[in-house]
Motif scaffolding. Structure first.
Motif, PDB file in Angstrom:
ATOM      1  N   MET A 165       0.831  -1.164   0.000  1.00  0.00           N
ATOM      2  CA  MET A 165       0.000   0.000   0.000  1.00  0.00           C
ATOM      3  C   MET A 165       0.882   1.236   0.000  1.00  0.00           C
ATOM      4  O   MET A 165       2.039   1.184   0.391  1.00  0.00           O
ATOM      5  N   THR A 166       0.299   2.334  -0.439  1.00  0.00           N
ATOM      6  CA  THR A 166       1.007   3.605  -0.471  1.00  0.00           C
ATOM      7  C   THR A 166       0.451   4.497   0.625  1.00  0.00           C
ATOM      8  O   THR A 166      -0.768   4.619   0.765  1.00  0.00           O
ATOM      9  N   VAL A 167       1.345   5.117   1.393  1.00  0.00           N
ATOM     10  CA  VAL A 167       0.938   5.995   2.487  1.00  0.00           C
ATOM     11  C   VAL A 167       1.565   7.371   2.267  1.00  0.00           C
ATOM     12  O   VAL A 167       2.773   7.482   2.046  1.00  0.00           O
ATOM     13  N   THR A 168       0.711   8.401   2.313  1.00  0.00           N
ATOM     14  CA  THR A 168       1.184   9.776   2.205  1.00  0.00           C
ATOM     15  C   THR A 168       0.926  10.467   3.534  1.00  0.00           C
ATOM     16  O   THR A 168      -0.200  10.445   4.043  1.00  0.00           O
ATOM     17  N   LEU A 169       1.976  11.057   4.098  1.00  0.00           N
ATOM     18  CA  LEU A 169       1.890  11.785   5.361  1.00  0.00           C
ATOM     19  C   LEU A 169       1.918  13.279   5.063  1.00  0.00           C
ATOM     20  O   LEU A 169       2.790  13.740   4.313  1.00  0.00           O
ATOM     21  N   PHE A 170       0.984  14.026   5.641  1.00  0.00           N
ATOM     22  CA  PHE A 170       0.890  15.455   5.398  1.00  0.00           C
ATOM     23  C   PHE A 170       1.218  16.247   6.651  1.00  0.00           C
ATOM     24  O   PHE A 170       1.098  15.750   7.767  1.00  0.00           O
ATOM     25  N   ALA A 171       1.599  17.499   6.441  1.00  0.00           N
ATOM     26  CA  ALA A 171       1.848  18.479   7.499  1.00  0.00           C
ATOM     27  C   ALA A 171       2.852  17.935   8.524  1.00  0.00           C
ATOM     28  O   ALA A 171       3.859  17.355   8.144  1.00  0.00           O
ATOM     29  N   ASP A 172       2.548  18.118   9.812  1.00  0.00           N
ATOM     30  CA  ASP A 172       3.520  17.724  10.835  1.00  0.00           C
ATOM     31  C   ASP A 172       3.682  16.216  10.963  1.00  0.00           C
ATOM     32  O   ASP A 172       4.629  15.747  11.599  1.00  0.00           O
ATOM     33  N   LEU A 173       2.806  15.411  10.344  1.00  0.00           N
ATOM     34  CA  LEU A 173       2.977  13.956  10.387  1.00  0.00           C
ATOM     35  C   LEU A 173       4.168  13.507   9.536  1.00  0.00           C
ATOM     36  O   LEU A 173       4.645  12.387   9.675  1.00  0.00           O
ATOM     37  N   ARG A 174       4.673  14.404   8.694  1.00  0.00           N
ATOM     38  CA  ARG A 174       5.844  14.064   7.869  1.00  0.00           C
ATOM     39  C   ARG A 174       7.063  13.740   8.738  1.00  0.00           C
ATOM     40  O   ARG A 174       7.992  13.099   8.273  1.00  0.00           O
ATOM     41  N   ARG A 175       7.031  14.146   9.999  1.00  0.00           N
ATOM     42  CA  ARG A 175       8.158  13.826  10.889  1.00  0.00           C
ATOM     43  C   ARG A 175       8.306  12.319  11.089  1.00  0.00           C
ATOM     44  O   ARG A 175       9.339  11.845  11.544  1.00  0.00           O
ATOM     45  N   PHE A 176       7.264  11.541  10.749  1.00  0.00           N
ATOM     46  CA  PHE A 176       7.324  10.094  10.878  1.00  0.00           C
ATOM     47  C   PHE A 176       7.869   9.406   9.622  1.00  0.00           C
ATOM     48  O   PHE A 176       7.978   8.182   9.596  1.00  0.00           O
ATOM     49  N   LEU A 177       8.209  10.196   8.604  1.00  0.00           N
ATOM     50  CA  LEU A 177       8.841   9.608   7.415  1.00  0.00           C
ATOM     51  C   LEU A 177      10.220   9.074   7.782  1.00  0.00           C
ATOM     52  O   LEU A 177      10.902   9.638   8.648  1.00  0.00           O
ATOM     53  N   PRO A 178      10.660   8.021   7.117  1.00  0.00           N
ATOM     54  CA  PRO A 178      12.034   7.567   7.341  1.00  0.00           C
ATOM     55  C   PRO A 178      13.019   8.696   6.999  1.00  0.00           C
ATOM     56  O   PRO A 178      12.746   9.511   6.108  1.00  0.00           O
ATOM     57  N   ARG A 179      14.114   8.748   7.700  1.00  0.00           N
ATOM     58  CA  ARG A 179      15.119   9.790   7.487  1.00  0.00           C
ATOM     59  C   ARG A 179      15.504   9.857   6.006  1.00  0.00           C
ATOM     60  O   ARG A 179      15.804   8.853   5.388  1.00  0.00           O
ATOM     61  N   GLY A 180      15.469  11.058   5.450  1.00  0.00           N
ATOM     62  CA  GLY A 180      15.848  11.279   4.065  1.00  0.00           C
ATOM     63  C   GLY A 180      14.754  10.970   3.052  1.00  0.00           C
ATOM     64  O   GLY A 180      14.926  11.207   1.867  1.00  0.00           O
ATOM     65  N   ALA A 181      13.615  10.461   3.523  1.00  0.00           N
ATOM     66  CA  ALA A 181      12.522  10.100   2.610  1.00  0.00           C
ATOM     67  C   ALA A 181      11.648  11.318   2.346  1.00  0.00           C
ATOM     68  O   ALA A 181      11.566  12.245   3.154  1.00  0.00           O
ATOM     69  N   ASP A 182      10.989  11.290   1.203  1.00  0.00           N
ATOM     70  CA  ASP A 182      10.058  12.344   0.848  1.00  0.00           C
ATOM     71  C   ASP A 182       8.967  11.744  -0.020  1.00  0.00           C
ATOM     72  O   ASP A 182       9.212  10.802  -0.768  1.00  0.00           O
ATOM     73  N   GLY A 183       7.764  12.261   0.109  1.00  0.00           N
ATOM     74  CA  GLY A 183       6.664  11.779  -0.727  1.00  0.00           C
ATOM     75  C   GLY A 183       6.045  10.508  -0.194  1.00  0.00           C
ATOM     76  O   GLY A 183       6.341  10.046   0.909  1.00  0.00           O
ATOM     77  N   PRO A 184       5.138   9.926  -0.994  1.00  0.00           N
ATOM     78  CA  PRO A 184       4.445   8.702  -0.578  1.00  0.00           C
ATOM     79  C   PRO A 184       5.428   7.558  -0.307  1.00  0.00           C
ATOM     80  O   PRO A 184       6.441   7.431  -0.999  1.00  0.00           O
ATOM     81  N   GLN A 185       5.099   6.753   0.698  1.00  0.00           N
ATOM     82  CA  GLN A 185       5.945   5.617   1.081  1.00  0.00           C
ATOM     83  C   GLN A 185       5.159   4.318   0.921  1.00  0.00           C
ATOM     84  O   GLN A 185       3.949   4.295   1.108  1.00  0.00           O
ATOM     85  N   ARG A 186       5.862   3.252   0.607  1.00  0.00           N
ATOM     86  CA  ARG A 186       5.242   1.932   0.467  1.00  0.00           C
ATOM     87  C   ARG A 186       5.389   1.175   1.777  1.00  0.00           C
ATOM     88  O   ARG A 186       6.464   1.156   2.366  1.00  0.00           O
ATOM     89  N   TYR A 187       4.296   0.567   2.227  1.00  0.00           N
ATOM     90  CA  TYR A 187       4.303  -0.260   3.430  1.00  0.00           C
ATOM     91  C   TYR A 187       3.591  -1.573   3.120  1.00  0.00           C
ATOM     92  O   TYR A 187       2.689  -1.616   2.282  1.00  0.00           O
ATOM     93  N   THR A 188       3.987  -2.606   3.820  1.00  0.00           N
ATOM     94  CA  THR A 188       3.335  -3.903   3.713  1.00  0.00           C
ATOM     95  C   THR A 188       2.821  -4.281   5.095  1.00  0.00           C
ATOM     96  O   THR A 188       3.545  -4.152   6.084  1.00  0.00           O
ATOM     97  N   VAL A 189       1.566  -4.706   5.152  1.00  0.00           N
ATOM     98  CA  VAL A 189       0.975  -5.140   6.415  1.00  0.00           C
ATOM     99  C   VAL A 189       0.417  -6.544   6.222  1.00  0.00           C
ATOM    100  O   VAL A 189       0.182  -6.995   5.102  1.00  0.00           O
ATOM    101  N   ALA A 190       0.196  -7.231   7.314  1.00  0.00           N
ATOM    102  CA  ALA A 190      -0.349  -8.589   7.279  1.00  0.00           C
ATOM    103  C   ALA A 190      -1.801  -8.566   6.809  1.00  0.00           C
ATOM    104  O   ALA A 190      -2.511  -7.574   7.017  1.00  0.00           O
ATOM    105  N   PRO A 191      -2.262  -9.637   6.203  1.00  0.00           N
ATOM    106  CA  PRO A 191      -3.678  -9.721   5.833  1.00  0.00           C
ATOM    107  C   PRO A 191      -4.559  -9.488   7.062  1.00  0.00           C
ATOM    108  O   PRO A 191      -4.263  -9.978   8.149  1.00  0.00           O
TER     109      PRO A 191
END
Length: 76
Positions: free
Chosen positions: A1-27
């Motif tokens: 799945m693709t996750v986009t963090l906006f505003a102050d939630l961008r602080r949770f992006l991995p260091r050096g990352a920008d824009g939408p991030q890909r995550y995998t979760v269990a079924p």
């Protein structure tokens, strides 16, 4: 799945990352499970969108979902 963090939630992006991030979760995983993976506290006030619809922490995720996480807006 693709996750986009906006505003102050961008602080949770991995260091050096920008824009939408890909995550995998269990079924059967929910938004709450995804937030834990990202590191967003369970009591954080956020607005959640999944595939263009407002969602709750108990919303189940599907493979390929587009998730947007936003801080609540204030003002007038």
């Amino acid at each position: 799945m693709t996750v986009t963090l906006f505003a102050d939630l961008r602080r949770f992006l991995p260091r050096g990352a920008d824009g939408p991030q890909r995550y995998t979760v269990a079924p059967g995983a929910t938004i709450a499970d995804l937030l834990a993976i990202i590191g967003i506290p369970g009591d954080a006030q956020i607005t959640i969108g999944v595939d263009g619809e407002v969602a709750e922490r108990v919303t189940a995720l599907r493979d390929g979902a587009d998730v947007m996480l936003l801080s609540p807006m204030e003002g007038g």
